[in-house]
Design an enzyme around this catalytic site. Structure first.
Site, PDB file in Angstrom:
ATOM      1  N   HIS A  14       0.789  -1.232   0.000  1.00 21.97           N
ATOM      2  CA  HIS A  14       0.000   0.000   0.000  1.00 21.97           C
ATOM      3  C   HIS A  14       0.820   1.281   0.000  1.00 21.97           C
ATOM      4  CE1 HIS A  14      -2.636  -3.181   1.642  1.00 21.97           C
ATOM      5  NE2 HIS A  14      -3.547  -2.575   0.922  1.00 21.97           N
ATOM      6  N   GLY A  39      -4.504  11.604   9.428  1.00 21.24           N
ATOM      7  CA  GLY A  39      -5.435  10.772   8.691  1.00 21.24           C
ATOM      8  C   GLY A  39      -5.629  11.273   7.275  1.00 21.24           C
ATOM      9  N   ARG A  70      -3.613  16.934   4.527  1.00 13.05           N
ATOM     10  CA  ARG A  70      -2.859  17.455   5.665  1.00 13.05           C
ATOM     11  C   ARG A  70      -1.419  16.958   5.633  1.00 13.05           C
ATOM     12  NH1 ARG A  70      -5.450  15.688  10.665  1.00 13.05           N
ATOM     13  NH2 ARG A  70      -7.000  17.300  10.255  1.00 13.05           N
ATOM     14  N   ARG A 125      -3.399   5.112  -4.072  1.00  5.69           N
ATOM     15  CA  ARG A 125      -4.746   5.331  -3.554  1.00  5.69           C
ATOM     16  C   ARG A 125      -4.959   6.765  -3.054  1.00  5.69           C
ATOM     17  NH1 ARG A 125      -7.607   0.305  -1.819  1.00  5.69           N
ATOM     18  NH2 ARG A 125      -6.400  -1.451  -2.627  1.00  5.69           N
ATOM     19  N   ARG A 164       0.805  10.271  15.699  1.00  3.12           N
ATOM     20  CA  ARG A 164      -0.433  10.695  15.047  1.00  3.12           C
ATOM     21  C   ARG A 164      -0.652  12.184  15.294  1.00  3.12           C
ATOM     22  NH1 ARG A 164      -5.463  10.897  13.319  1.00  3.12           N
ATOM     23  NH2 ARG A 164      -7.235  11.205  14.722  1.00  3.12           N
ATOM     24  N   VAL A 165      -0.978  12.910  14.250  1.00  2.00           N
ATOM     25  CA  VAL A 165      -1.347  14.321  14.354  1.00  2.00           C
ATOM     26  C   VAL A 165      -2.720  14.450  13.698  1.00  2.00           C
ATOM     27  CG1 VAL A 165       0.890  15.446  14.614  1.00  2.00           C
ATOM     28  CG2 VAL A 165       0.181  14.710  12.340  1.00  2.00           C
ATOM     29  N   GLY A 166      -3.750  14.447  14.521  1.00  2.00           N
ATOM     30  CA  GLY A 166      -5.097  14.376  13.985  1.00  2.00           C
ATOM     31  C   GLY A 166      -6.071  15.289  14.688  1.00  2.00           C
ATOM     32  N   SER A 167      -7.295  15.259  14.221  1.00  7.40           N
ATOM     33  CA  SER A 167      -8.361  16.056  14.819  1.00  7.40           C
ATOM     34  C   SER A 167      -9.216  15.189  15.734  1.00  7.40           C
ATOM     35  CB  SER A 167      -9.230  16.695  13.729  1.00  7.40           C
ATOM     36  OG  SER A 167      -9.758  15.704  12.866  1.00  7.40           O
ATOM     37  N   GLU A 178     -11.802  10.367  18.681  1.00 10.56           N
ATOM     38  CA  GLU A 178     -11.185  10.320  17.359  1.00 10.56           C
ATOM     39  C   GLU A 178     -11.316   8.884  16.866  1.00 10.56           C
ATOM     40  OE1 GLU A 178      -7.288   8.950  17.289  1.00 10.56           O
ATOM     41  OE2 GLU A 178      -8.692   7.877  18.580  1.00 10.56           O
ATOM     42  N   MET A 179     -10.521   8.452  15.897  1.00 13.87           N
ATOM     43  CA  MET A 179     -10.819   7.153  15.295  1.00 13.87           C
ATOM     44  C   MET A 179      -9.615   6.230  15.096  1.00 13.87           C
ATOM     45  SD  MET A 179     -13.736   8.205  12.462  1.00 13.87           S
ATOM     46  CE  MET A 179     -14.361   6.518  12.336  1.00 13.87           C
ATOM     47  N   GLU A 180      -8.428   6.590  15.578  1.00 15.35           N
ATOM     48  CA  GLU A 180      -7.257   5.771  15.251  1.00 15.35           C
ATOM     49  C   GLU A 180      -6.332   5.397  16.407  1.00 15.35           C
ATOM     50  OE1 GLU A 180      -8.880   7.690  11.823  1.00 15.35           O
ATOM     51  OE2 GLU A 180      -7.790   8.757  13.396  1.00 15.35           O
ATOM     52  N   SER A 196     -11.297  19.786  16.818  1.00 15.42           N
ATOM     53  CA  SER A 196     -11.884  20.387  15.615  1.00 15.42           C
ATOM     54  C   SER A 196     -13.367  20.685  15.786  1.00 15.42           C
ATOM     55  CB  SER A 196     -11.697  19.459  14.417  1.00 15.42           C
ATOM     56  OG  SER A 196     -12.340  18.210  14.648  1.00 15.42           O
ATOM     57  N   ASP A 197     -13.989  20.041  16.774  1.00 18.73           N
ATOM     58  CA  ASP A 197     -15.405  20.289  17.041  1.00 18.73           C
ATOM     59  C   ASP A 197     -15.709  19.865  18.474  1.00 18.73           C
ATOM     60  OD1 ASP A 197     -16.902  17.329  16.685  1.00 18.73           O
ATOM     61  OD2 ASP A 197     -15.061  17.548  15.546  1.00 18.73           O
ATOM     62  N   ARG A 199      -9.221  22.279   9.113  1.00 22.75           N
ATOM     63  CA  ARG A 199      -8.647  21.023   9.617  1.00 22.75           C
ATOM     64  C   ARG A 199      -7.459  20.565   8.778  1.00 22.75           C
ATOM     65  NH1 ARG A 199     -14.187  19.997  10.221  1.00 22.75           N
ATOM     66  NH2 ARG A 199     -14.270  18.672   8.354  1.00 22.75           N
TER      67      ARG A 199
END
Length: 232
Positions: free
Chosen positions: A4, A20, A24, A43, A87-90, A179-181, A203-204, A217
């Site tokens: 991948h 993610g 970004r 992808r 990880r650098v995420g929202s 978050e999701m990860e 972010s919210d 974001r």
């Protein structure tokens, strides 16, 4: 080459930032790294390597959710020898005192995912941050007067919940945001004895219903990136 990512050996640094959103990833590389080079576009999940203050750093998009993130984390660790995954995420706030654009460093990650129940039948595994990376991130934040919150976060398998008030039980037990990860990231890092940390920007808010735009974001959450790079 991995399936991948398909980068060549040596094209990915031992330290990788993991947003993610691939947009970004591009923004981080072009904003913070010297001489960034794109090593994958497969992808549409962009990956770059450059340098930060003379040290090689990569940035790899992972997509949304634990299953997608684990594909990239697995290949980064097993095929490219990555040692530090940040990880650098929202994230969405679960607490009144955690506002839009606040920074949360995840000490641990609860989850609605079944990923660890598959491994630890009838038991609960507690995914946690690497202590060394965590302390470096906290120290950098203090040294640079960046306010942060730290604690337990929720890695959810659902972005849109059937019950809009379901977050309240997690909030009651001190969970800071959703978050999701992160739970997947911390688990795979522990499995392969590498270091992992999640630095999140709110972010919210599920409490106040405030939101940032997708453009914000993608390209304005600078402080969490500075903290992540500060661990170097």
């Amino acid at each position: 080459m991995s399936i991948h990512i398909a980068a060549k050996k040596g094209e990915i640094a031992e330290t990788v930032l993991l947003p993610g959103d691939p947009v970004r990833a591009k923004w981080i590389a072009e904003t913070f790294l010297d001489h960034p080079v794109c090593y994958t576009k497969i992808r549409g999940m962009l990956g770059y390597t450059g340098s930060y203050k003379g040290k090689p750093v990569s940035v790899q998009g992972t997509g949304m959710g634990i299953p997608s993130a684990l594909i990239y984390c697995h290949e980064l660790i097993k095929d490219y020898g990555v040692k530090n995954l940040i990880r650098v995420g929202s994230a969405g706030s679960y607490q009144k005192d955690i506002k839009i654009r606040d920074i949360v460093i995840a000490m641990a990650a609860s989850s609605t995912s079944n990923i660890n129940n598959i491994r630890f039948l009838n038991s609960d595994y507690a995914p946690t941050a690497d202590f060394d990376l965590f302390m470096k991130a906290v120290q950098y934040s203090r040294d640079n007067n960046i306010p942060v919150k730290a604690g337990n976060v929720l890695s959810s398998d659902q972005f849109y919940e059937d019950d809009p008030d379901s977050y309240k039980q997690w909030a009651e037990f001190g969970v800071l945001c959703v978050e999701m990860e992160t739970a997947g990231l911390y688990t795979i890092a522990a499995k392969y004895n590498v270091k992992a940390l999640s630095v999140l920007t709110i972010s919210d808010s599920l409490v106040t219903k405030e939101k940032t735009s997708s453009e914000e974001r993608e390209s304005t959450f600078t402080k969490m990136v500075e903290i992540a790079l500060g661990t170097l």
